[in-house]
Design an enzyme around this catalytic site. Sequence first.
Site, PDB file in Angstrom:
ATOM      1  N   GLY A  96     -49.251 -33.030  60.216  1.00  0.00           N
ATOM      2  CA  GLY A  96     -48.825 -32.161  59.131  1.00  0.00           C
ATOM      3  C   GLY A  96     -49.296 -30.743  59.319  1.00  0.00           C
ATOM      4  O   GLY A  96     -49.187 -29.919  58.405  1.00  0.00           O
ATOM      5  N   ASP A  97     -49.830 -30.430  60.502  1.00  0.00           N
ATOM      6  CA  ASP A  97     -50.367 -29.090  60.750  1.00  0.00           C
ATOM      7  C   ASP A  97     -50.145 -28.731  62.214  1.00  0.00           C
ATOM      8  O   ASP A  97     -49.186 -29.181  62.813  1.00  0.00           O
ATOM      9  CB  ASP A  97     -51.845 -29.041  60.353  1.00  0.00           C
ATOM     10  CG  ASP A  97     -52.278 -27.663  59.856  1.00  0.00           C
ATOM     11  OD1 ASP A  97     -51.996 -26.678  60.560  1.00  0.00           O
ATOM     12  OD2 ASP A  97     -52.888 -27.562  58.780  1.00  0.00           O
TER      13      ASP A  97
END
Length: 367
Positions: free
Chosen positions: A224-225
């Site tokens: 998610g990053d």
Amino acid sequence: MLSLSGLALFAGIASAYVVSNGTTCYLYPESQIHLGRNVDDTPSIHQAFDQCGTNGTVVFTEETFHLNTVVNTTGLLNCLVELKGELLFSTNVPYWLSHSISVGLQNQSTAWLFGGTNVTFLGQGGSINGNGQTWYDENQNHSNQPGRPITITFSNSTNLWIENLRIIQQQFWATFVTYSHNVTMKDVYVNGTSNSRWNTVNTDGSDTWNSRDILMENWTVVTGDDCIAAKGNTTNLHVKNVTCYGGAGMTIGSVGQYPNSPDYDENIVFEQVRTIDTFNGAYIKTWQGETAGVSSNGDAGGGGSGLIRNITFKDFDMINCSLPLQITQCIYTEDAGACETSKSRYIEDIHFENITATSRYNIAASL
């Protein structure tokens, strides 16, 4: 009838669950002699590395090991590590928030500190499970929660070879390379996926800092990053043949957080990269030129100097990417005035070669 050697072996297993055979230490989980109960295996892990971490081999057998407390296996020398089982971190959030080991960058800390000279870490069918869902739910989409641990940090290492490493449900960043040089990480799989309404914020595949001469090749990352991020003072990094699902793609930064610590990122190549459903693809980000006490990054920063030079993004295929190419010198503030202050950091010799992308919106680049 058991032989005397068999009895000796059984006694060795039962007493500490580290079985030594010359310079090789075999690890077995404590649960096998505690009626299957979740007993912390960290003390046995420390024992095995104490015995065989110099000129030896440490083997995690094909079992599940419970890591309920911090692991510190540093200072290794001429050591081979074979991971054949599953290493499962506990979900005791209060413990980790107060006991994870500081890594010296921002407010970050780690669950496992690993390092040495002439060290090989082979994932031979085994995996590391961070039990990350507990952290995704507990963190509730906030950034950089102090004490939330990186899964494994490779620190103060020289001639480090990591191959076939598999990390699932990382608590925070999956891997972090710091104060190291001549590091190779090949055939690495990272998957942080949430099954709840909370996202996998800050689940980077890997970050580098104050390190040089690094090769990362043949990676698959679900995050998610940042997929792979070169933070401050990363030099001679080569990233090759990587597929990223979600997150922010290949990243330089963020840099320029600390006024008294210049950041130099130089001679970095990202090539043969495929991104799918990411926010960014090829991404350079720095802090603003003035220090801010509070930021969207979760901590204070900005005002640092430095140089980003000779960066190549080559042979990229980006599918459904929000913003395929981005360079920003004001990543963590919404103050337009502060964004005009990034004069002490220079970005030069940036190369985009053979880039193809489909953008989710009507903007392909912001430079």
